[in-house]
Design a protein around this motif. Structure first.
Motif, PDB file in Angstrom:
ATOM      1  N   TYR A  61       0.807  -1.232   0.000  1.00  0.00           N
ATOM      2  CA  TYR A  61       0.000   0.000   0.000  1.00  0.00           C
ATOM      3  C   TYR A  61       0.836   1.276   0.000  1.00  0.00           C
ATOM      4  CZ  TYR A  61       1.185  -1.187   4.807  1.00  0.00           C
ATOM      5  OH  TYR A  61       1.867  -1.583   5.926  1.00  0.00           O
ATOM      6  N   CYS A  62       2.130   1.160   0.267  1.00  0.00           N
ATOM      7  CA  CYS A  62       2.884   2.339   0.692  1.00  0.00           C
ATOM      8  C   CYS A  62       3.669   2.991  -0.450  1.00  0.00           C
ATOM      9  CB  CYS A  62       3.826   1.929   1.813  1.00  0.00           C
ATOM     10  SG  CYS A  62       4.745   3.309   2.474  1.00  0.00           S
ATOM     11  N   GLY A  63       3.485   4.308  -0.576  1.00  0.00           N
ATOM     12  CA  GLY A  63       4.099   5.060  -1.667  1.00  0.00           C
ATOM     13  C   GLY A  63       5.613   5.135  -1.609  1.00  0.00           C
ATOM     14  N   ALA A 228      -1.648   4.836  -3.543  1.00  0.00           N
ATOM     15  CA  ALA A 228      -0.426   5.557  -3.921  1.00  0.00           C
ATOM     16  C   ALA A 228       0.053   5.051  -5.271  1.00  0.00           C
ATOM     17  CB  ALA A 228       0.653   5.312  -2.860  1.00  0.00           C
ATOM     18  N   THR A 238     -10.348   4.262  -2.239  1.00  0.00           N
ATOM     19  CA  THR A 238      -9.900   4.845  -0.961  1.00  0.00           C
ATOM     20  C   THR A 238     -10.781   4.334   0.176  1.00  0.00           C
ATOM     21  OG1 THR A 238     -11.366   6.706  -1.305  1.00  0.00           O
ATOM     22  CG2 THR A 238      -9.089   7.044  -1.935  1.00  0.00           C
ATOM     23  N   TYR A 301       0.998   8.375   0.111  1.00  0.00           N
ATOM     24  CA  TYR A 301      -0.208   8.182  -0.710  1.00  0.00           C
ATOM     25  C   TYR A 301      -0.386   9.433  -1.560  1.00  0.00           C
ATOM     26  CZ  TYR A 301      -1.709  10.610   3.521  1.00  0.00           C
ATOM     27  OH  TYR A 301      -1.776  11.475   4.585  1.00  0.00           O
TER      28      TYR A 301
END
Ligand code: SAM
Ligand code: FES
Length: 347
Positions: A61-63, A228, A238, A301
């Motif tokens: 999930y992490c940018g 992201a 979202t 994100y």
């Protein structure tokens, strides 16, 4: 607790899933009352310093995950970090939060050097670290070098869900173990989770609440998932603002003494998301003290807010928002009312 006592799983699931506006308002009102009983109307300000966006992990999930092709990497050196603290101190902050990806360049020795430099100049300020999973030995070194608080969101307390969001080398059991270790060492410990991550179910959120009741952390960070670019979850929807607010309120009711931030992610999804969180039982805000030229690079994100303003402007803006919502901005250390391990042993 007047709203509900020792709620059953079914009762909690009911409030996790309710869409009834009246029930939600009752939940938020109950959470506000509990927060006022334990913390009054104060909203504590923490100065956030995002000092590295290098990360060895690859969370889906992490940018700033290791394999993101979009992340432009940066590190602040100890001199720059100290300068952020000085600016923060002049603005009145009494808590500095040092957050970053899991960056092996910041060895224990380098982190301890930074902590001791900050501690020497600011003996009475609270120093919070948020740099992910390390060994007990490392955490002990950080504690003795002057860190008092540690934020490590557990992300989800549901094993299957955790595995769906992380590569196989990352284990929920290890993350939980870190949290119990931090608490045991004497840190004011923060856990937390995202709302609306892919594959999350109401039962996953119930597991989060039950885990938090067991850990009894000093802080709980709850924010909506926001996709992201450059991550496997880039195209996913979202998280819901309403569901995030319900989770904030339920956490306040179950853990009345914990500190609950009104997160930047909520403010990103909704112009008044942080104010709504304050109205649902939150009592902390974390304006950004990172240098302006790196703010946009710490892009966990898409469309993250507060990436352009100067620190002073962030503080002014947040103070106005807090006051307009009927609360009182507080620059005091704002320690958690959950006892730390040493206090428990002294009883
Ligand atoms: N590396 C440290 C750690 O693992 O605890 C701290 C940095 S990490 C980026 C801080 C938090 O950002 C994570 O715990 C996660 O909950 C949140 N986060 C990461 N990606 C996100 C996303 N796409 N949407 C919302 N929050 C996100
Ligand atoms: Fe490491 Fe997000 S993957 S901070």
């Amino acid at each position: 607790m007047s709203f509900f006592n020792a709620p059953t799983d079914d009762e909690l699931l009911h409030y996790i899933t309710t869409g009834d506006p009246q029930e939600m308002e009752e939940l938020f009102a109950a959470a506000r009352a509990v927060r006022e009983e334990y913390y009054g109307l104060d909203v504590y300000f923490r100065g956030l310093i995002e000092f590295t966006n290098y990360c060895k992990n690859d969370c889906f999930y992490c940018g700033i995950r290791r394999s993101s092709p979009c992340a432009q990497r940066y590190r602040l050196d100890p001199r720059q970090i100290l300068e952020c603290c000085r600016i923060g101190d002049r603005l009145g902050f009494r808590t500095f939060v040092l957050q970053g990806g899991e960056d092996p360049w910041f060895t224990d020795d380098r982190i301890c050097l930074i902590l001791s430099l900050i501690r020497r100049e600011f003996p009475r300020h609270a120093i919070t670290l948020s740099i992910g999973e390390r060994s007990r030995e490392s955490y002990e070194k950080f504690f003795h070098a002057g860190a008092n608080r540690y934020l490590l969101r557990h992300e989800t307390a549901d094993e299957t869900h955790y595995s769906a969001m992380h590569p196989p080398e990352m284990k929920l059991s290890e993350r939980k173990e870190c949290l119990y270790t931090l608490r045991d060492i004497g840190f004011q410990t923060g856990a937390g989770f995202m709302v609306g991550t892919p594959f999350q179910s109401p039962e996953s959120l119930l597991a989060d609440l039950r885990f938090l009741q067991d850990l009894e952390p000093h802080m709980v960070g709850i924010g909506p998932f926001i996709p992201a670019e450059g991550t496997p979850f880039a195209g996913c929807p979202t998280g819901s603002v309403d569901l995030t607010l319900r989770m904030v309120a339920l956490t306040r009711l179950l853990l009345p003494r914990t500190l609950l931030p009104a997160t930047t992610a909520l403010g990103t999804l909704s112009g008044d998301g942080r104010e709504q969180a304050l109205m649902a039982g939150a009592n902390v805000v974390m304006p950004n003290l990172s240098p302006q030229n790196v703010r946009k690079l710490y892009s966990l994100y898409d469309n993250k807010i507060c990436t352009g303003d100067e620190a002073a402007e962030c503080v002014r803006c947040m103070s106005l928002r807090v006051r307009a919502t009927g609360f009182v901005p507080s620059m005091s250390r704002g320690d958690s009312k959950v006892p730390v391990t040493a206090e428990l042993l002294a009883v």
